[in-house]
Motif scaffolding. Structure first.
Motif, PDB file in Angstrom:
ATOM      1  N   LYS A  70      15.750  12.326  20.477  1.00  0.00           N
ATOM      2  CA  LYS A  70      16.308  13.682  20.578  1.00  0.00           C
ATOM      3  C   LYS A  70      16.157  14.419  19.246  1.00  0.00           C
ATOM      4  O   LYS A  70      15.826  15.605  19.218  1.00  0.00           O
ATOM      5  N   ILE A  71      16.411  13.711  18.158  1.00  0.00           N
ATOM      6  CA  ILE A  71      16.252  14.319  16.833  1.00  0.00           C
ATOM      7  C   ILE A  71      14.780  14.621  16.583  1.00  0.00           C
ATOM      8  O   ILE A  71      14.425  15.683  16.061  1.00  0.00           O
ATOM      9  N   LYS A  72      13.898  13.699  16.967  1.00  0.00           N
ATOM     10  CA  LYS A  72      12.467  13.931  16.793  1.00  0.00           C
ATOM     11  C   LYS A  72      12.004  15.145  17.597  1.00  0.00           C
ATOM     12  O   LYS A  72      11.197  15.944  17.123  1.00  0.00           O
ATOM     13  N   ALA A  73      12.518  15.283  18.801  1.00  0.00           N
ATOM     14  CA  ALA A  73      12.162  16.447  19.627  1.00  0.00           C
ATOM     15  C   ALA A  73      12.691  17.735  18.997  1.00  0.00           C
ATOM     16  O   ALA A  73      12.015  18.770  19.019  1.00  0.00           O
ATOM     17  N   LEU A  74      13.889  17.654  18.420  1.00  0.00           N
ATOM     18  CA  LEU A  74      14.460  18.830  17.763  1.00  0.00           C
ATOM     19  C   LEU A  74      13.642  19.232  16.542  1.00  0.00           C
ATOM     20  O   LEU A  74      13.483  20.421  16.265  1.00  0.00           O
ATOM     21  N   VAL A  75      13.091  18.255  15.828  1.00  0.00           N
ATOM     22  CA  VAL A  75      12.230  18.556  14.687  1.00  0.00           C
ATOM     23  C   VAL A  75      10.911  19.160  15.177  1.00  0.00           C
ATOM     24  O   VAL A  75      10.378  20.101  14.579  1.00  0.00           O
ATOM     25  N   ASN A  76      10.389  18.639  16.263  1.00  0.00           N
ATOM     26  CA  ASN A  76       9.107  19.101  16.787  1.00  0.00           C
ATOM     27  C   ASN A  76       9.195  20.487  17.428  1.00  0.00           C
ATOM     28  O   ASN A  76       8.245  21.267  17.374  1.00  0.00           O
ATOM     29  N   HIS A  77      10.326  20.799  18.034  1.00  0.00           N
ATOM     30  CA  HIS A  77      10.499  22.058  18.776  1.00  0.00           C
ATOM     31  C   HIS A  77      10.186  23.308  17.943  1.00  0.00           C
ATOM     32  O   HIS A  77       9.337  24.110  18.344  1.00  0.00           O
ATOM     33  N   PRO A  78      10.855  23.519  16.796  1.00  0.00           N
ATOM     34  CA  PRO A  78      10.554  24.741  16.034  1.00  0.00           C
ATOM     35  C   PRO A  78       9.124  24.771  15.517  1.00  0.00           C
ATOM     36  O   PRO A  78       8.477  25.818  15.522  1.00  0.00           O
ATOM     37  N   THR A  79       8.614  23.612  15.097  1.00  0.00           N
ATOM     38  CA  THR A  79       7.246  23.574  14.569  1.00  0.00           C
ATOM     39  C   THR A  79       6.245  23.933  15.656  1.00  0.00           C
ATOM     40  O   THR A  79       5.306  24.693  15.424  1.00  0.00           O
TER      41      THR A  79
END
Length: 193
Positions: free
Chosen positions: A47-56
């Motif tokens: 979930k944290i990895k997806a949150l990091v990937n989302h804005p980028t």
């Protein structure tokens, strides 16, 4: 040709071109940070990895829209100052895309503040500011689709444009200041992590 029905071309195209250069540099920084994050924190929750990937991931089309706006205004319509009175589609798309880029980031840091703070009022205020910014930003984007004349758009929505900028700055500064304060306080208590 220096004026286009209320627009000073230099005051419009100059900031757009400088903004595109700065946005491109910041995008590069974000990509490097994302890469370093994925290399260093392999065991983080998905979930944290997806949150990091989302804005980028959303910043790619956002940057393309900003570049397309600059291209349209300075190259495609070169020598046609009257076209500066109309918002290109890419400008409206960039405004709309900035809302889902910013809100999850604000929400994540508000959650961190919520976990650190003893008081729940400040995180609630920050979350309210993030929601207000999201709603205003989406409103500006949707009305930009309907209202294409940029002079009328600015005259009608200048208060909301100012509110988005002020709310974003207030939310960012409040979250950053509160996190610094609470992290400093936790360190003094003996929690070093």
């Amino acid at each position: 040709m220096a004026q286009a029905q209320g627009f000073n071309i230099g005051l419009i195209l100059g900031p757009i071109e400088v903004g595109v250069v700065v946005a491109s540099c910041l995008f590069g920084c974000a990509v490097v940070q994302t890469y370093v994050y994925y290399k260093r924190f392999l065991k983080d929750n998905w979930k944290i990895k997806a949150l990091v990937n989302h804005p980028t991931a959303l910043q790619i089309p956002h940057l393309l829209c900003v570049v397309a706006t600059m291209w349209t205004m300075s190259t495609t319509h070169y020598g046609e100052p009257q076209t500066l009175n109309y918002l290109p589609d890419s400008t409206v798309a960039a405004v709309i895309l900035s809302a889902p880029i910013t809100f999850p980031v604000h929400a994540f840091f508000v959650y961190r503040l919520y976990r650190l703070a003893e008081d729940r009022i400040l995180p609630a205020i920050c979350l309210l500011m993030a929601f207000v910014r999201l709603a205003f930003n989406l409103t500006l984007g949707i009305t930009g689709i309907q209202m294409r004349n940029s002079i009328e758009y600015e005259q009608h929505w200048s208060w909301m444009i100012t509110a988005v900028l002020v709310t974003t700055a207030a939310c960012d500064l409040t979250i950053a200041g509160a996190l610094c304060y609470h992290l400093g306080a936790k360190r003094q208590v003996g929690i070093k992590r």
